[in-house]
Design a protein around this motif. Sequence first.
Motif, PDB file in Angstrom:
ATOM      1  N   ASN A  65      65.201  32.434  70.601  1.00 34.58           N
ATOM      2  CA  ASN A  65      64.927  33.286  71.861  1.00 34.58           C
ATOM      3  C   ASN A  65      63.763  33.008  72.331  1.00 34.58           C
ATOM      4  N   TYR A  66      63.709  32.755  73.787  1.00 39.44           N
ATOM      5  CA  TYR A  66      62.543  32.303  74.711  1.00 39.44           C
ATOM      6  C   TYR A  66      61.869  33.623  74.629  1.00 39.44           C
ATOM      7  N   SER A  97      75.327  36.642  73.054  1.00 38.86           N
ATOM      8  CA  SER A  97      73.826  36.643  72.992  1.00 38.86           C
ATOM      9  C   SER A  97      72.832  37.577  72.886  1.00 38.86           C
ATOM     10  N   SER A 126      69.223  33.283  72.699  1.00 42.83           N
ATOM     11  CA  SER A 126      69.440  32.537  73.996  1.00 42.83           C
ATOM     12  C   SER A 126      70.648  31.948  73.930  1.00 42.83           C
ATOM     13  N   TYR A 151      62.586  24.747  79.002  1.00 42.14           N
ATOM     14  CA  TYR A 151      62.914  26.199  79.343  1.00 42.14           C
ATOM     15  C   TYR A 151      62.176  26.258  80.567  1.00 42.14           C
TER      16      TYR A 151
END
Length: 111
Positions: free
Chosen positions: A68-69, A50, A56, A102
């Motif tokens: 990807n947050y 990751s 993520s 999320y």
Amino acid sequence: MFAQRLRELRSEKGVVQKDVANFLNITTSAYGFYEQGKRVPDTDIMIKLSNYFNVSLDYLLGKTDVRNYTDDSNITIALNSDTDYDELPKEAKDEINNFIEYVKQKYKDKK
């Protein structure tokens, strides 16, 4: 989905299996099994993958299409009844829903 994502990410990064295997401190053969779907790495390897691909874990595992947050301190979402979300394209609605999921997961254990 995991094996497919690994192949895609490695290809996008322009590296060969040996490069990723060296980063992980495993054999090229062991990494190849991940991409072939013959083996699933342990949690530590998943986290390293990751980080290596800057995505993520949810993306790597195929749970979301959000790679990807972003840092949520830089994001402002205004949810109110005056907003007409029906005008947004499906991709935008999916992004909003993924972000909401999320945030829910992030704060689930903090109640």
